[in-house]
Design a protein around this motif. Sequence first.
Motif, PDB file in Angstrom:
ATOM      1  N   GLY A 153      -8.932  17.128 -11.099  1.00  0.00           N
ATOM      2  CA  GLY A 153      -9.369  18.078 -10.540  1.00  0.00           C
ATOM      3  C   GLY A 153     -10.452  16.761  -9.983  1.00  0.00           C
ATOM      4  O   GLY A 153     -11.304  17.010  -9.187  1.00  0.00           O
ATOM      5  N   PHE A 154     -11.109  16.042 -11.148  1.00  0.00           N
ATOM      6  CA  PHE A 154     -12.335  15.262 -11.132  1.00  0.00           C
ATOM      7  C   PHE A 154     -11.925  13.916 -10.355  1.00  0.00           C
ATOM      8  O   PHE A 154     -12.951  13.426  -9.408  1.00  0.00           O
ATOM      9  N   GLY A 155     -10.448  13.886  -9.744  1.00  0.00           N
ATOM     10  CA  GLY A 155     -10.197  13.023  -9.113  1.00  0.00           C
ATOM     11  C   GLY A 155     -10.131  10.970 -10.381  1.00  0.00           C
ATOM     12  O   GLY A 155     -10.409  10.431  -9.416  1.00  0.00           O
ATOM     13  N   MET A 156     -10.214  11.816 -11.474  1.00  0.00           N
ATOM     14  CA  MET A 156     -10.077  10.679 -12.432  1.00  0.00           C
ATOM     15  C   MET A 156      -8.200   9.596 -12.459  1.00  0.00           C
ATOM     16  O   MET A 156      -7.685  10.669 -11.905  1.00  0.00           O
ATOM     17  N   GLU A 157      -8.742   8.827 -12.692  1.00  0.00           N
ATOM     18  CA  GLU A 157      -6.750   8.066 -12.563  1.00  0.00           C
ATOM     19  C   GLU A 157      -6.761   8.470 -13.985  1.00  0.00           C
ATOM     20  O   GLU A 157      -7.729   8.000 -14.602  1.00  0.00           O
ATOM     21  N   VAL A 158      -5.182   8.909 -14.528  1.00  0.00           N
ATOM     22  CA  VAL A 158      -5.230   9.728 -15.862  1.00  0.00           C
ATOM     23  C   VAL A 158      -4.135   8.716 -16.272  1.00  0.00           C
ATOM     24  O   VAL A 158      -2.875   8.223 -15.665  1.00  0.00           O
ATOM     25  N   TYR A 159      -4.797   8.081 -17.748  1.00  0.00           N
ATOM     26  CA  TYR A 159      -3.158   7.185 -18.686  1.00  0.00           C
ATOM     27  C   TYR A 159      -3.510   8.109 -19.996  1.00  0.00           C
ATOM     28  O   TYR A 159      -4.696   8.343 -20.390  1.00  0.00           O
ATOM     29  N   ALA A 160      -2.502   7.656 -20.535  1.00  0.00           N
ATOM     30  CA  ALA A 160      -2.058   8.312 -22.198  1.00  0.00           C
ATOM     31  C   ALA A 160      -1.245   7.867 -22.650  1.00  0.00           C
ATOM     32  O   ALA A 160      -0.280   7.094 -22.777  1.00  0.00           O
ATOM     33  N   TYR A 161      -1.348   7.639 -23.927  1.00  0.00           N
ATOM     34  CA  TYR A 161      -0.550   7.253 -24.854  1.00  0.00           C
ATOM     35  C   TYR A 161      -0.629   8.405 -26.417  1.00  0.00           C
ATOM     36  O   TYR A 161      -1.607   8.992 -26.811  1.00  0.00           O
ATOM     37  N   ASP A 162       0.832   8.122 -27.025  1.00  0.00           N
ATOM     38  CA  ASP A 162       1.031   9.342 -27.738  1.00  0.00           C
ATOM     39  C   ASP A 162       2.542   8.706 -28.605  1.00  0.00           C
ATOM     40  O   ASP A 162       2.866   8.527 -28.166  1.00  0.00           O
ATOM     41  N   ALA A 163       1.177   8.627 -30.510  1.00  0.00           N
ATOM     42  CA  ALA A 163       2.332   7.575 -31.032  1.00  0.00           C
ATOM     43  C   ALA A 163       4.121   8.038 -31.195  1.00  0.00           C
ATOM     44  O   ALA A 163       4.959   8.077 -31.034  1.00  0.00           O
ATOM     45  N   PHE A 164       4.000   9.749 -30.760  1.00  0.00           N
ATOM     46  CA  PHE A 164       4.841  10.329 -30.644  1.00  0.00           C
ATOM     47  C   PHE A 164       5.564  11.318 -29.922  1.00  0.00           C
ATOM     48  O   PHE A 164       6.707  12.538 -30.083  1.00  0.00           O
TER      49      PHE A 164
END
Length: 305
Positions: A153-164
Amino acid sequence: MKVLIATEKPFAPAAVQGITNELKGAGHEVFLLEKYTEKSQLLDAVKDADAMIVRSDKITPEVLDAARQLKIVVRAGAGYDSIDTAYAKEKGVVVENTPGQNSNAVAELVFGMLVYAVRNFYNGKAGTELMGKKLGILAFGNVGRNVARIAKGFGMEVYAYDAFCPAEAIEAAGVHAVKSQDELFKTCNVLSLHIPATPQTVKSIDYRLVNLLPKKGILINTARKEVINEEELLKLMSEREDLKFITDIKPDADEEFKKFEGRYFSTPKKMGAQTAEANTNAGIAAAKQINAFFATGDTKFQVNK
Ligand code: 3PG
């Protein structure tokens, strides 16, 4: 059954009312211990409790030994690192949490604090915007997913990491999955922590990792203070004057972090889940779980099996 609601940091009154109605509706008695300041008050209150609802309250072996009638303790919230789950298991006490019930509240606070940080803590000087910036989410659980939703909604580019969590599940939520924690830190302008405190994560947010953040990076912690290596972060912040650190869990070294004026902010108390809605959702879920446990032996949310 006697159910004790023991909260050093109280629920909103509407939540207490809802929890009480739920439990009394199932025929249980309800006792309230709020804002206690001494361990002895908790030890006294648990004596004849059959069940307990708690928040981040420390449920130590001493508390479990004092609670001779206790059969179940429900942490109204996600993280249960404040409860000695192994000792509870030894004593035959079921420990449960209420996953997901307060996660939107925590996620909204992330953005409240982020806007505050990028606008230079409202000191009047020109800040920056969140739109177009890269946000990294470390651990893609209930809070992480809500953070991703709001970030878009803020117009950010979203990245994620989750080991599980498999990369496919992250991508399915419309978020870029990266291959490692290091890659997440290297890629993102803002890094939001959502990892639990476990033997693997304690002090894992250290000098080397945070130093991977690009220039003017922001680290935001609404997870657990224990995951930060405070000594190393202090050292890094004294070397890198471009870094900001904001948190809703006051570090042990709060006074030392305060020296980084304009680059550090902590709420006085842990505030993430402190909304009427989150208190009500988590508290009533806890009450329902206790009712189900005594009615049918249901232990779906048990974390110490
Ligand atoms: C949680 O683990 O659910 C959150 O950190 C909220 O904790 P709190 O109930 O102590 O505010």
